[in-house]
Write a protein that holds these residues in place. Sequence first.
Motif, PDB file in Angstrom:
ATOM      1  N   ILE A  11     -21.518   6.202   4.592  1.00 31.18           N
ATOM      2  CA  ILE A  11     -21.000   5.297   5.619  1.00 31.18           C
ATOM      3  C   ILE A  11     -19.529   4.954   5.403  1.00 31.18           C
ATOM      4  CG2 ILE A  11     -23.142   4.246   6.458  1.00 31.18           C
ATOM      5  CD1 ILE A  11     -22.895   2.129   4.313  1.00 31.18           C
ATOM      6  N   ASP A  12     -18.875   5.568   4.424  1.00 28.05           N
ATOM      7  CA  ASP A  12     -17.421   5.406   4.306  1.00 28.05           C
ATOM      8  C   ASP A  12     -16.756   6.523   5.100  1.00 28.05           C
ATOM      9  OD1 ASP A  12     -18.482   7.258   2.344  1.00 28.05           O
ATOM     10  OD2 ASP A  12     -16.487   7.332   1.413  1.00 28.05           O
ATOM     11  N   SER A  13     -15.602   6.263   5.639  1.00 28.35           N
ATOM     12  CA  SER A  13     -14.872   7.267   6.419  1.00 28.35           C
ATOM     13  C   SER A  13     -13.397   7.254   6.016  1.00 28.35           C
ATOM     14  CB  SER A  13     -14.975   6.965   7.919  1.00 28.35           C
ATOM     15  OG  SER A  13     -16.309   7.036   8.356  1.00 28.35           O
ATOM     16  N   PRO A  14     -12.711   8.384   6.218  1.00 23.06           N
ATOM     17  CA  PRO A  14     -11.276   8.416   5.907  1.00 23.06           C
ATOM     18  C   PRO A  14     -10.516   7.343   6.691  1.00 23.06           C
ATOM     19  CG  PRO A  14     -12.095  10.623   6.327  1.00 23.06           C
ATOM     20  CD  PRO A  14     -13.198   9.681   6.716  1.00 23.06           C
ATOM     21  N   ARG A  15      -9.513   6.780   6.078  1.00 24.39           N
ATOM     22  CA  ARG A  15      -8.784   5.647   6.679  1.00 24.39           C
ATOM     23  C   ARG A  15      -7.590   5.327   5.805  1.00 24.39           C
ATOM     24  NH1 ARG A  15     -13.423   3.202   3.457  1.00 24.39           N
ATOM     25  NH2 ARG A  15     -12.300   2.295   1.718  1.00 24.39           N
ATOM     26  N   LEU A  16      -6.886   4.235   6.140  1.00 20.30           N
ATOM     27  CA  LEU A  16      -5.805   3.736   5.306  1.00 20.30           C
ATOM     28  C   LEU A  16      -6.207   2.369   4.778  1.00 20.30           C
ATOM     29  CD1 LEU A  16      -2.910   4.515   7.832  1.00 20.30           C
ATOM     30  CD2 LEU A  16      -3.892   6.050   6.116  1.00 20.30           C
ATOM     31  N   ASP A  17      -6.112   2.164   3.472  1.00 12.32           N
ATOM     32  CA  ASP A  17      -6.409   0.857   2.886  1.00 12.32           C
ATOM     33  C   ASP A  17      -5.106   0.093   2.660  1.00 12.32           C
ATOM     34  OD1 ASP A  17      -9.129   1.307   2.802  1.00 12.32           O
ATOM     35  OD2 ASP A  17      -9.144   2.022   0.724  1.00 12.32           O
ATOM     36  N   ILE A  18      -5.135  -1.208   2.940  1.00  8.77           N
ATOM     37  CA  ILE A  18      -3.969  -2.059   2.665  1.00  8.77           C
ATOM     38  C   ILE A  18      -3.846  -2.236   1.149  1.00  8.77           C
ATOM     39  CG2 ILE A  18      -3.037  -4.396   2.955  1.00  8.77           C
ATOM     40  CD1 ILE A  18      -2.976  -2.857   5.541  1.00  8.77           C
ATOM     41  N   LYS A  19      -2.617  -2.044   0.641  1.00  8.12           N
ATOM     42  CA  LYS A  19      -2.390  -2.214  -0.800  1.00  8.12           C
ATOM     43  C   LYS A  19      -2.546  -3.679  -1.207  1.00  8.12           C
ATOM     44  CE  LYS A  19       0.894   1.573  -1.668  1.00  8.12           C
ATOM     45  NZ  LYS A  19       2.241   1.874  -2.229  1.00  8.12           N
ATOM     46  N   GLN A  20      -2.520  -3.924  -2.497  1.00  8.53           N
ATOM     47  CA  GLN A  20      -2.740  -5.290  -2.988  1.00  8.53           C
ATOM     48  C   GLN A  20      -1.526  -6.196  -2.850  1.00  8.53           C
ATOM     49  OE1 GLN A  20      -4.923  -4.363  -6.814  1.00  8.53           O
ATOM     50  NE2 GLN A  20      -5.997  -6.094  -5.912  1.00  8.53           N
ATOM     51  N   ASN A  21      -0.340  -5.629  -2.946  1.00  4.74           N
ATOM     52  CA  ASN A  21       0.878  -6.383  -2.653  1.00  4.74           C
ATOM     53  C   ASN A  21       1.542  -5.688  -1.472  1.00  4.74           C
ATOM     54  OD1 ASN A  21       0.790  -8.298  -4.903  1.00  4.74           O
ATOM     55  ND2 ASN A  21       1.046  -6.467  -6.150  1.00  4.74           N
ATOM     56  N   PRO A  22       1.019  -5.904  -0.280  1.00  2.11           N
ATOM     57  CA  PRO A  22       1.389  -5.044   0.835  1.00  2.11           C
ATOM     58  C   PRO A  22       2.535  -5.528   1.721  1.00  2.11           C
ATOM     59  CG  PRO A  22      -0.507  -6.368   1.453  1.00  2.11           C
ATOM     60  CD  PRO A  22      -0.110  -6.781   0.059  1.00  2.11           C
ATOM     61  N   LEU A  23       2.697  -6.842   1.829  1.00  2.87           N
ATOM     62  CA  LEU A  23       3.543  -7.369   2.908  1.00  2.87           C
ATOM     63  C   LEU A  23       5.010  -7.405   2.503  1.00  2.87           C
ATOM     64  CD1 LEU A  23       3.552  -8.666   5.753  1.00  2.87           C
ATOM     65  CD2 LEU A  23       3.179 -10.878   4.644  1.00  2.87           C
ATOM     66  N   TYR A  24       5.860  -6.814   3.342  1.00  3.42           N
ATOM     67  CA  TYR A  24       7.302  -6.884   3.080  1.00  3.42           C
ATOM     68  C   TYR A  24       8.058  -6.864   4.395  1.00  3.42           C
ATOM     69  CZ  TYR A  24       7.431  -1.810   3.938  1.00  3.42           C
ATOM     70  OH  TYR A  24       7.325  -0.567   4.507  1.00  3.42           O
ATOM     71  N   GLU A  25       9.350  -7.212   4.270  1.00 10.10           N
ATOM     72  CA  GLU A  25      10.195  -7.230   5.463  1.00 10.10           C
ATOM     73  C   GLU A  25      11.354  -6.276   5.268  1.00 10.10           C
ATOM     74  OE1 GLU A  25      11.206 -11.085   7.000  1.00 10.10           O
ATOM     75  OE2 GLU A  25      13.069 -10.346   7.909  1.00 10.10           O
ATOM     76  N   GLU A  26      11.651  -5.506   6.300  1.00 10.18           N
ATOM     77  CA  GLU A  26      12.758  -4.562   6.235  1.00 10.18           C
ATOM     78  C   GLU A  26      13.503  -4.642   7.568  1.00 10.18           C
ATOM     79  OE1 GLU A  26      13.346  -2.451   3.393  1.00 10.18           O
ATOM     80  OE2 GLU A  26      15.243  -2.216   4.493  1.00 10.18           O
ATOM     81  N   CYS A  27      14.773  -5.059   7.505  1.00  3.75           N
ATOM     82  CA  CYS A  27      15.587  -5.174   8.723  1.00  3.75           C
ATOM     83  C   CYS A  27      14.855  -5.939   9.825  1.00  3.75           C
ATOM     84  CB  CYS A  27      16.045  -3.808   9.201  1.00  3.75           C
ATOM     85  SG  CYS A  27      17.117  -2.997   8.033  1.00  3.75           S
ATOM     86  N   GLU A  28      14.294  -7.045   9.426  1.00  2.00           N
ATOM     87  CA  GLU A  28      13.635  -7.960  10.365  1.00  2.00           C
ATOM     88  C   GLU A  28      12.423  -7.372  11.085  1.00  2.00           C
ATOM     89  OE1 GLU A  28      16.727 -10.999  11.969  1.00  2.00           O
ATOM     90  OE2 GLU A  28      17.769  -9.200  11.319  1.00  2.00           O
ATOM     91  N   LEU A  29      11.750  -6.466  10.403  1.00  2.96           N
ATOM     92  CA  LEU A  29      10.399  -6.046  10.801  1.00  2.96           C
ATOM     93  C   LEU A  29       9.493  -6.337   9.615  1.00  2.96           C
ATOM     94  CD1 LEU A  29      11.054  -2.553  12.448  1.00  2.96           C
ATOM     95  CD2 LEU A  29      10.366  -4.650  13.631  1.00  2.96           C
ATOM     96  N   ALA A  30       8.293  -6.842   9.887  1.00  3.91           N
ATOM     97  CA  ALA A  30       7.322  -7.062   8.816  1.00  3.91           C
ATOM     98  C   ALA A  30       6.363  -5.882   8.787  1.00  3.91           C
ATOM     99  CB  ALA A  30       6.552  -8.359   9.034  1.00  3.91           C
TER     100      ALA A  30
END
Length: 458
Positions: free
Chosen positions: A99-118
Amino acid sequence: MRENAWKKYDEQSMKKVFEFSEGYKKFISDCKTERECVDEAVRMAKSHGYKDLEEVIRNQEILQPGDKVYANNMGKTIVLFHIGKQPLEMGMNILGAHIDSPRLDIKQNPLYEECELALLDTHYYGGIKKYQWVTLPLALHGVFVKKDGSIVNINIGEDENDPVVGISDLLVHLSADQMQKKASVVIEGEDLNVTVGSIPVKGEEKEAVKKNILALLQEKYGVEEDDFISAEIEVVPAGKARDYGLDRSMIIGYGHDDRVCSYTSLMALLEMEECEKTSVCLLVDKEEIGSVGATGMQSLFFENTVAEVMDRYQDYSELKLRRALKNSKMLSSDVSAGFDPNYPSAFEKKNTAFLGYGIVFNKYTGSRGKGGCNDANAEYMAELRNIMEKEKVAYQTAELGKVDQGGGGTIAYILAQYDMQVIDCGVALHNMHAPWEIASKVDIYEATRGYVAFLKHA
Ligand code: MN
Ligand code: MN
């Protein structure tokens, strides 16, 4: 055998094929993570009279033939038992799928800002063509577990009023360099970053957009940035499964691999009114990354649970457990590669699955010289042919593709270590492991019929 299965249906039974597929479409539209699949399987099991094995153990209840129990392993793997008339020692008929399928997992320290995009950084899970996952509407499914143990469920991007997120690709106008790259590096793993916002908090100098996203998460879910450390959030294609083809003969959806075999196996078990042998449906996690970990097939969860069931049946000994496993038969179900007329050179037509030709039996899978495969015994294949033909189930046999073109593995070899009869089977797909995969409605229906036939006669 090897005939287009649609041909055998009259109008009445065509209706059944289409009706059955509606339930499946809802299942894969709602259940896009292993946790969501287990939650739904528990709901379905309970409504069919299954009891939680943990409660049975706690209350020291005795199991009898006809009783039904399930065991939930960490919310990511589930096994259901319908106790048969014969002692467990005589073996079980097991339907297994993942029941698992290929996907993208969010990393553990994922959130960052670059040129005013999060953005949220991801780590892909399973074998994907990374370039297929850009410029699509994506949804976030999963959990934050807070320090006090409380669980916050996340499901953003499925309701039509929800926002979606996504991963950008470079505009073609500026892609002179990118277009020269090999497909495996056109989009690289570290570039799979999900855009989640662009409004800065007023009056903030640094990381004002990121701060705004954190404020939203706090307001809506009561979580803070550090809670990503103990979160499991999966990035999956947003939106429901839909009919595919002008004749509505197929379904396009996320996660057919392997929820198409999981749902059909589960439906087959739930349909059983009484069983000679104990019938089992085993839905596991982590197949796409090698069946490792406590919730993968290599874990002792299944073996331990069979021991618990035998104990509650008042018939446990180490030797009887070994015999129960050894005397079992299994259909290890996973998706197969359906012949694709756009890419004929990858297939060997005589030994390839075709969409619409029914349940697929793979005597072996593996790669190169059958490397790593479970090669089912001819004797077992013969028994299954006999069962399928007795119940007029449309079936076909196939390999994954041309010899030396690649290959794949499943959970079959792990169960085979108990010395039981195991074969790979399942449903053929187009676009395997792509964000949107294709399956035929008639194959989904025939797979379910095949599983029922197996539980009755094996
Ligand atoms: Mn699979
Ligand atoms: Mn797969």
